[in-house]
Enzyme design. Structure first.
Site, PDB file in Angstrom:
ATOM      1  N   GLY A  46       0.563  -1.389  -0.143  1.00  0.00           N
ATOM      2  CA  GLY A  46       0.124  -0.311  -0.425  1.00  0.00           C
ATOM      3  C   GLY A  46       0.827   1.035   0.081  1.00  0.00           C
ATOM      4  O   GLY A  46       1.934   1.185   0.527  1.00  0.00           O
ATOM      5  N   GLN A  51       3.021  10.328   1.377  1.00  0.00           N
ATOM      6  CA  GLN A  51       4.347   8.996   1.250  1.00  0.00           C
ATOM      7  C   GLN A  51       5.406   9.662   0.317  1.00  0.00           C
ATOM      8  O   GLN A  51       6.172  10.025   0.398  1.00  0.00           O
ATOM      9  CB  GLN A  51       3.585   7.561   1.869  1.00  0.00           C
ATOM     10  CG  GLN A  51       3.906   7.469   2.579  1.00  0.00           C
ATOM     11  CD  GLN A  51       3.846   5.571   2.580  1.00  0.00           C
ATOM     12  OE1 GLN A  51       2.689   5.081   2.443  1.00  0.00           O
ATOM     13  NE2 GLN A  51       4.199   5.505   3.034  1.00  0.00           N
ATOM     14  N   CYS A  94       6.040   0.271   7.327  1.00  0.00           N
ATOM     15  CA  CYS A  94       5.533   1.325   6.737  1.00  0.00           C
ATOM     16  C   CYS A  94       6.549   1.940   5.925  1.00  0.00           C
ATOM     17  O   CYS A  94       7.673   1.835   6.712  1.00  0.00           O
ATOM     18  CB  CYS A  94       4.972   2.257   7.922  1.00  0.00           C
ATOM     19  SG  CYS A  94       4.673   3.426   6.623  1.00  0.00           S
ATOM     20  N   LEU A  95       7.036   1.307   4.988  1.00  0.00           N
ATOM     21  CA  LEU A  95       7.680   2.857   4.051  1.00  0.00           C
ATOM     22  C   LEU A  95       8.061   3.592   4.451  1.00  0.00           C
ATOM     23  O   LEU A  95       8.847   4.060   4.032  1.00  0.00           O
ATOM     24  CB  LEU A  95       6.835   2.003   2.790  1.00  0.00           C
ATOM     25  CG  LEU A  95       7.015   0.991   1.777  1.00  0.00           C
ATOM     26  CD1 LEU A  95       6.469   1.404   0.596  1.00  0.00           C
ATOM     27  CD2 LEU A  95       7.637   0.311   1.317  1.00  0.00           C
ATOM     28  N   HIS A 136      -4.474   1.333   7.418  1.00  0.00           N
ATOM     29  CA  HIS A 136      -3.074   1.958   7.874  1.00  0.00           C
ATOM     30  C   HIS A 136      -2.759   3.027   6.745  1.00  0.00           C
ATOM     31  O   HIS A 136      -2.986   3.688   6.769  1.00  0.00           O
ATOM     32  CB  HIS A 136      -1.888   0.882   7.081  1.00  0.00           C
ATOM     33  CG  HIS A 136      -0.682   1.082   7.163  1.00  0.00           C
ATOM     34  ND1 HIS A 136       0.594   1.194   8.038  1.00  0.00           N
ATOM     35  CD2 HIS A 136       0.091   2.025   6.585  1.00  0.00           C
ATOM     36  CE1 HIS A 136       1.533   1.590   7.628  1.00  0.00           C
ATOM     37  NE2 HIS A 136       1.680   2.150   6.383  1.00  0.00           N
ATOM     38  N   GLU A 137      -3.257   2.682   5.652  1.00  0.00           N
ATOM     39  CA  GLU A 137      -3.430   4.011   4.652  1.00  0.00           C
ATOM     40  C   GLU A 137      -3.643   5.282   4.582  1.00  0.00           C
ATOM     41  O   GLU A 137      -3.569   5.964   4.651  1.00  0.00           O
ATOM     42  CB  GLU A 137      -3.302   3.824   3.002  1.00  0.00           C
ATOM     43  CG  GLU A 137      -2.275   2.214   2.135  1.00  0.00           C
ATOM     44  CD  GLU A 137      -1.193   2.718   2.881  1.00  0.00           C
ATOM     45  OE1 GLU A 137      -0.483   4.458   3.014  1.00  0.00           O
ATOM     46  OE2 GLU A 137      -0.559   1.135   2.830  1.00  0.00           O
ATOM     47  N   HIS A 140      -2.627   7.713   7.658  1.00  0.00           N
ATOM     48  CA  HIS A 140      -1.996   8.332   7.005  1.00  0.00           C
ATOM     49  C   HIS A 140      -2.598   9.719   6.271  1.00  0.00           C
ATOM     50  O   HIS A 140      -1.967  10.390   6.347  1.00  0.00           O
ATOM     51  CB  HIS A 140      -0.733   7.601   5.315  1.00  0.00           C
ATOM     52  CG  HIS A 140       0.533   6.848   6.163  1.00  0.00           C
ATOM     53  ND1 HIS A 140       1.506   7.066   6.594  1.00  0.00           N
ATOM     54  CD2 HIS A 140       0.385   5.227   5.147  1.00  0.00           C
ATOM     55  CE1 HIS A 140       2.608   6.191   6.244  1.00  0.00           C
ATOM     56  NE2 HIS A 140       1.957   4.917   5.809  1.00  0.00           N
TER      57      HIS A 140
HETATM   58  O1  GNR Z   1       4.137  -2.450   2.589  1.00  0.00           O
HETATM   59  C1  GNR Z   1       3.719  -2.200   3.300  1.00  0.00           C
HETATM   60  N1  GNR Z   1       3.771  -3.534   4.327  1.00  0.00           N
HETATM   61  C2  GNR Z   1       2.263  -3.271   5.617  1.00  0.00           C
HETATM   62  C3  GNR Z   1       2.137  -4.918   5.658  1.00  0.00           C
HETATM   63  C4  GNR Z   1       1.249  -4.122   7.293  1.00  0.00           C
HETATM   64  C5  GNR Z   1       0.267  -3.368   7.590  1.00  0.00           C
HETATM   65  C6  GNR Z   1       0.358  -2.597   6.160  1.00  0.00           C
HETATM   66  C7  GNR Z   1       1.608  -2.422   6.029  1.00  0.00           C
HETATM   67  S1  GNR Z   1       1.003  -0.705   4.789  1.00  0.00           S
HETATM   68  C8  GNR Z   1       3.303  -0.703   3.904  1.00  0.00           C
HETATM   69  C9  GNR Z   1       3.685   0.148   3.140  1.00  0.00           C
HETATM   70  C10 GNR Z   1       3.333   1.709   3.671  1.00  0.00           C
HETATM   71  O2  GNR Z   1       3.153   1.880   4.832  1.00  0.00           O
HETATM   72  N2  GNR Z   1       2.026   2.194   3.402  1.00  0.00           N
HETATM   73  O3  GNR Z   1       1.455   3.246   3.973  1.00  0.00           O
HETATM   74 NI    NI Z   2       2.978   3.391   5.888  1.00  0.00          NI
END
Ligand code: GNR
Ligand code: NI
Length: 169
Positions: A46, A51, A94-95, A136-137, A140
């Site tokens: 995601g 980001q 999270c990236l 999660h997204e 953000h």
């Molecule tokens: O790549 C991602 N892996 C992930 C693993 C578990 C829960 C959420 C994620 S999202 C993350 C990429 C990211 O930072 N998206 O905002």
């Molecule tokens: Ni993230």
């Protein structure tokens, strides 16, 4: 298509509230394609527009396994319309926070309304990894990060580590 740079902590943009998108046009579709390329390259499941330093209410997700066909989804102005009662804990990364893993408890299922890349209203009921990734997204888009699920002490330790790294120490 173009690969974009992913911003990391302590970039203050990660803490801003992203703005609603007014127009679904070719420029936005180009951003979506660039975000997907950036996400697949990372690799990640995601990516939120903030980001890549664009604080707009846009996210992309693809939770298909490596063996499966790609299943990209782009959500413009997503809104949660229902959260399930059952919770689950998943270890999230999270990236924008390289090398940080946090056990995050969230509702197991979620219903989301959003506008797609053609400007059409859509609704999905997600569960499992897709439900986790969407939440999660969406965090953000409101400046929320997985470290916000940690204790203050642990969160401060992570923030300090990233600030130190940014200073080049
Ligand atoms: O790549 C991602 N892996 C992930 C693993 C578990 C829960 C959420 C994620 S999202 C993350 C990429 C990211 O930072 N998206 O905002
Ligand atoms: Ni993230």
């Amino acid at each position: 298509m173009a690969k974009l740079e992913i911003i990391t902590l302590p970039d203050p943009l990660l803490r801003t509230h992203s703005s609603a998108i007014e127009q679904v046009d070719d420029e936005l579709r180009k951003l979506i394609d660039d975000m997907l390329e950036t996400m697949y390259d990372a690799p990640g499941i995601g990516l939120a527009a903030v980001q890549v330093a664009v604080p707009k209410r846009l996210l992309v997700v693809d939770v298909a396994g490596a063996e499966d066909e790609p299943a990209p989804i782009a959500m413009i102005n997503p809104e949660i319309i229902k959260l399930g009662d059952e919770m689950r804990v998943y270890e999230e990364g999270c990236l924008s926070l390289p090398d940080v893993l946090v056990d995050v408890e969230r509702p197991k299922t979620v219903s989301v309304r959003y506008v797609d890349r053609e400007g059409k209203q859509q609704q999905v009921e997600a569960d499992g990894l897709l439900a986790t990734a969407i939440q999660h997204e969406m965090d953000h888009l409101d400046g929320k990060l997985i470290i916000d699920f940690l204790s203050r002490l642990k969160r401060d330790m992570v923030v300090r580590r990233f600030k130190k790294q940014a200073r080049g120490l």
